[in-house]
Design a protein around this motif. Structure first.
Motif, PDB file in Angstrom:
ATOM      1  N   THR A 292      73.256  29.857 -12.474  1.00 55.70           N
ATOM      2  CA  THR A 292      74.029  29.434 -13.651  1.00 55.70           C
ATOM      3  C   THR A 292      73.461  28.149 -14.250  1.00 55.70           C
ATOM      4  OG1 THR A 292      75.583  28.377 -12.146  1.00 55.70           O
ATOM      5  CG2 THR A 292      76.217  30.515 -13.045  1.00 55.70           C
ATOM      6  N   ARG A 293      72.653  27.412 -13.488  1.00 55.33           N
ATOM      7  CA  ARG A 293      72.009  26.209 -14.060  1.00 55.33           C
ATOM      8  C   ARG A 293      70.684  26.572 -14.733  1.00 55.33           C
ATOM      9  NH1 ARG A 293      71.418  21.572  -9.894  1.00 55.33           N
ATOM     10  NH2 ARG A 293      71.155  20.348 -11.804  1.00 55.33           N
ATOM     11  N   CYS A 294      70.372  27.869 -14.783  1.00 57.22           N
ATOM     12  CA  CYS A 294      69.124  28.376 -15.377  1.00 57.22           C
ATOM     13  C   CYS A 294      67.896  27.973 -14.562  1.00 57.22           C
ATOM     14  CB  CYS A 294      68.972  27.942 -16.833  1.00 57.22           C
ATOM     15  SG  CYS A 294      70.225  28.642 -17.897  1.00 57.22           S
ATOM     16  N   TRP A 307      62.486  26.341 -13.954  1.00 57.47           N
ATOM     17  CA  TRP A 307      63.633  26.705 -14.785  1.00 57.47           C
ATOM     18  C   TRP A 307      63.230  27.842 -15.725  1.00 57.47           C
ATOM     19  CZ3 TRP A 307      67.782  23.623 -13.462  1.00 57.47           C
ATOM     20  CH2 TRP A 307      67.474  22.441 -12.788  1.00 57.47           C
ATOM     21  N   TYR A 323      70.965  28.255 -26.174  1.00 53.38           N
ATOM     22  CA  TYR A 323      72.028  27.798 -25.262  1.00 53.38           C
ATOM     23  C   TYR A 323      71.451  27.539 -23.870  1.00 53.38           C
ATOM     24  CZ  TYR A 323      76.360  28.069 -22.489  1.00 53.38           C
ATOM     25  OH  TYR A 323      77.394  27.820 -21.623  1.00 53.38           O
ATOM     26  N   GLN A 324      70.666  28.504 -23.377  1.00 52.93           N
ATOM     27  CA  GLN A 324      70.058  28.315 -22.056  1.00 52.93           C
ATOM     28  C   GLN A 324      69.099  27.127 -22.067  1.00 52.93           C
ATOM     29  OE1 GLN A 324      68.449  32.314 -21.523  1.00 52.93           O
ATOM     30  NE2 GLN A 324      69.822  32.559 -19.777  1.00 52.93           N
ATOM     31  N   ASP A 326      69.399  24.456 -23.777  1.00 51.34           N
ATOM     32  CA  ASP A 326      70.252  23.262 -23.663  1.00 51.34           C
ATOM     33  C   ASP A 326      70.602  23.000 -22.201  1.00 51.34           C
ATOM     34  OD1 ASP A 326      70.575  22.278 -26.202  1.00 51.34           O
ATOM     35  OD2 ASP A 326      72.298  23.565 -26.668  1.00 51.34           O
ATOM     36  N   VAL A 327      70.936  24.092 -21.502  1.00 51.31           N
ATOM     37  CA  VAL A 327      71.335  23.971 -20.091  1.00 51.31           C
ATOM     38  C   VAL A 327      70.146  23.479 -19.253  1.00 51.31           C
ATOM     39  CG1 VAL A 327      72.116  25.276 -18.068  1.00 51.31           C
ATOM     40  CG2 VAL A 327      73.152  25.693 -20.303  1.00 51.31           C
ATOM     41  N   ASN A 331      69.848  19.821 -17.239  1.00 52.25           N
ATOM     42  CA  ASN A 331      69.608  19.738 -15.794  1.00 52.25           C
ATOM     43  C   ASN A 331      68.328  18.972 -15.472  1.00 52.25           C
ATOM     44  OD1 ASN A 331      71.842  21.069 -14.406  1.00 52.25           O
ATOM     45  ND2 ASN A 331      71.252  22.850 -15.610  1.00 52.25           N
ATOM     46  N   ARG A 337      74.545  20.842 -15.491  1.00 47.79           N
ATOM     47  CA  ARG A 337      75.203  21.709 -16.478  1.00 47.79           C
ATOM     48  C   ARG A 337      75.027  23.170 -16.094  1.00 47.79           C
ATOM     49  NH1 ARG A 337      74.336  21.955 -23.005  1.00 47.79           N
ATOM     50  NH2 ARG A 337      75.825  23.645 -23.314  1.00 47.79           N
ATOM     51  N   GLU A 338      76.091  23.939 -16.217  1.00 42.18           N
ATOM     52  CA  GLU A 338      76.031  25.365 -15.909  1.00 42.18           C
ATOM     53  C   GLU A 338      76.287  26.183 -17.167  1.00 42.18           C
ATOM     54  OE1 GLU A 338      78.221  26.688 -12.543  1.00 42.18           O
ATOM     55  OE2 GLU A 338      77.870  24.823 -11.448  1.00 42.18           O
ATOM     56  N   ALA A 339      75.577  27.290 -17.270  1.00 44.84           N
ATOM     57  CA  ALA A 339      75.776  28.170 -18.430  1.00 44.84           C
ATOM     58  C   ALA A 339      77.006  29.045 -18.197  1.00 44.84           C
ATOM     59  CB  ALA A 339      74.551  29.050 -18.632  1.00 44.84           C
TER      60      ALA A 339
END
Ligand SMILES: Cc1cc2nc3c(=O)[nH]c(=O)nc-3n(C[C@H](O)[C@H](O)[C@H](O)COP(=O)(O)OP(=O)(O)OC[C@H]3O[C@@H](n4cnc5c(N)ncnc54)[C@H](O)[C@@H]3O)c2cc1C
Length: 592
Positions: A292-294, A307, A323-324, A326-327, A331, A337-339
């Motif tokens: 979830t943190r990519c 990543w 969006y990913q 950004d995540v 991090n 940050r989690e997506a």
């Protein structure tokens, strides 16, 4: 050997965004790009495709539309994008990157790699860039179209979507292979400009990853635009002819055309990245598994973080890539940050457009992702997000059982102008469905919208919206509140109390939301009481009914403080629904 704080592999939407954000956070960043800085979306996918669709909608001739497309895509010259990156502090390295050891990326110079660009786009090539080392690597190489298994494909005039969207040619006769989002958009676009288009889709309906009604309505719209839609038969063989090609389908049909456009079988681009040195085994069609943190799953413990963001992870939209990214950037910069994939919109920019978000009945629900390249829907289409993205798969068409259930529900809804909530099973959360037709709103009546429709899916266990699908004019705009509602987990009872402007398509949402909350009061509603399985409030389930009532009371109490609440019937449209239905002449048979 050059050392950077971070190396970004791939400079499309995701890569550029990661690099810019991380550089802005004070890190030294190198971005390696084999083609155009900015990737597919800006030059070869979203922007040219939407530009042409809008030109078609304005009735422009093809030549003007192509000129506008060239303007929008900057003539495939990415030097401005490269300059923006440089100004942001990112070192741009032109070439193909490969991971040769954890934390080390080697770059093959750009002149050895294909660059689909006009003069100027390659001006900033690096000369013999050194390996980049000791850096966390962010992988963002996007996706690519895989050739479908059709005998003779290499001998005929065929286009990928990228080739079609950068060509000045308007084929007189065109076959579009694939009824996913890109296939539908390109079919409508070429048909609008006068091509004689045949769309071939192996599944029995368009948009196979979405609920049946979306693809069924789209098929009507595309046929009205003049396209021939062939569903349920796979293309098996292609042969070159004097005028172009003949495509044979497994049902024996043969279709002649000047060109074939391949709009099926898109998959994450994993080849040649050197993922094996990270201990990752990849197979064609799979997406890069991420947390979830990519962070790329299974790469921890190697001393260097890896990543991933964008289509390579199985997402299928530009906004999901961003969006990913950004995540990932957060991090890398040390901000945990989690997506959250519960509400990533999926769009088809046809007329009418299709907007989908979150879970769908019979689909893989909120715990799935996207990315099986063999699925024709895997363009920029379906991709229900899941909180944990491991092996990402596209939402499959409903099973036979679910399809039969859906058909039964559709039959139950036949002839009504109202939403009809039905509880549905499936592997994900238990969903309650409410439906509404845009033609039953004043806006739909004014716009003579005989096709538009929406479905909302509420999680029976929690009383919040889990997903939605709408077909209608500019659906992405007026459905965005649903995206917010799903992401913010706003109870249906609260949503049902939201006032929608008159006359807008938001009123259809209002009808469905009130039906879900059990507060609709239209004339047709009484008739449906017998038919339906139940609303959230009526089902004997874990619905936090008391909470919902409480929240509703709180809303009312708040309103009482702010302004006196005037009790009025829900809306004008519901009272007029039967009348409008007659006036519009809506007929379900149109698209069933
Ligand atoms: C026809 C079509 C229409 C679409 N329309 C929409 C739309 O309207 N809205 C929407 O949201 N989405 C749309 N999409 C999807 C959208 O284009 C993608 O989701 C988005 O481009 C993904 O961005 P990305 O950064 O993951 O990949 P990309 O944009 O593909 O970027 C990846 C980059 O990595 C580079 N690269 C790959 N391997 C290497 C390597 N080894 N070394 C160096 N560089 C490498 C590539 O050259 C490429 O530039 C559409 C897609 C298609 C095909």
């Amino acid at each position: 050997m050059a050392a950077f704080d971070v190396v970004v592999l791939g400079g499309g939407t995701a890569g550029v965004h990661v690099a810019t954000e991380v550089a802005g956070g004070g890190k030294t960043v190198a971005l390696v790009e084999a083609g155009l800085i900015g990737g597919e979306s800006a030059y070869l996918a979203c922007l040219p495709s939407n530009s042409l669709l809008l030109s078609a909608g304005r009735g422009e001739p093809w030549e003007d539309a192509v000129a506008r497309r060239a303007e929008v895509t900057g003539g495939l010259d990415d030097s401005a994008a490269a300059q923006r990156l440089s100004r942001a502090g990112v070192q741009v390295i032109r070439g193909t990157g490969r991971i040769t050891a954890p934390g080390t990326v080697e770059v093959t110079r750009a002149q050895d790699a294909p660059v689909p660009a006009a003069a100027g786009a390659t001006a900033r090539r690096a000369r013999g860039p050194p390996p980049l080392t000791n850096a966390p690597v962010s992988i963002a190489p996007g996706g690519a179209r895989a050739a479908p298994p059709i005998e003779g494909l290499s001998d005929i005039p065929a286009w990928t979507t990228a080739q079609s969207l950068s060509s000045p040619d308007l084929p007189r006769r065109l076959i579009v292979l694939g009824g996913g989002p890109a296939g539908c958009e390109l079919t409508q676009m070429y048909a609008s400009f006068g091509s004689q288009v045949t769309l071939v889709e192996a599944e029995p309906r368009l948009l196979p990853g979405e609920p049946a009604f979306a693809g069924e309505i789209l098929a009507v719209a595309l046929r009205r635009a003049g396209a021939d839609i062939r569903l349920g038969s796979r293309a098996t063989k292609a042969e070159r002819t004097a005028d172009g090609l003949t495509l044979a389908l497994e049902d024996g049909t043969r279709i002649d055309a000047a060109r074939l456009l391949l709009a099926s079988g898109r998959r994450p681009r994993l080849g040649g990245l050197g993922l094996d040195v990270l201990g990752l085994e990849v197979t064609p069609g799979m997406a890069l598994p991420t947390t979830t943190r990519c962070e790329v799953a299974g790469t921890g413990g190697q001393g260097v973080r890896v990543w991933a963001a964008g289509d390579v992870t199985g997402t299928t939209h530009t906004h999901a890539s961003r969006y990913q990214a950004d995540v990932v950037a957060a991090n890398i910069l040390g901000r945990h940050r989690e997506a959250d994939y519960s509400a990533i919109p999926r769009c088809v920019f046809t007329t009418p457009s299709v907007f989908a978000v979150g879970a769908i009945p019979g689909g893989a629900g909120v715990t799935t992702g996207a990315g099986d390249g063999d699925d024709p829907g895997a363009d920029h289409g379906p991709g229900n997000g899941g909180r944990t993205r491991r092996m990402l798969r596209i939402a499959r068409p409903p099973s036979a059982e679910a399809a039969a259930e859906a058909a039964a529900e559709a039959a139950a809804a036949e002839g009504t102008a109202e939403a009809s909530p039905v509880a549905q099973g499936g592997s994900g959360p238990r969903l309650v469905t409410a439906r509404a037709r845009l033609g039953d709103t004043a806006r739909g009546y004014l716009g003579q919208d005989d096709l538009g429709r929406l479905e909302l899916y509420a999680d029976a266990g929690t009383g919040v919206l889990a997903g939605a699908v709408a077909v209608g004019p500019d659906a992405a705009s007026w459905m965005s509140e649903v995206t917010l509602a799903i992401r913010a987990r706003i109870p249906v009872a609260v949503l049902a109390d939201v006032v929608h402007a008159f006359p807008t398509y938001g009123e259809a949402l209002q009808t469905a939301l009130r039906e879900l909350a059990g507060t609709g009061d239209s004339p047709a509603r009484a008739d449906q009481q017998e038919k339906r399985t139940g609303t959230l409030s009526e089902l004997d389930i874990e619905t936090p009914e008391d909470d919902a009532i409480e929240q509703r009371q709180e809303v009312i109490a708040d309103e009482a403080v702010a302004s006196p609440r005037r009790e009025v019937p829900f809306d004008v449209n519901e009272a007029d629904a039967a009348e409008q239905e007659r006036a519009v002449g809506f007929d379900d048979d149109d698209y069933r």
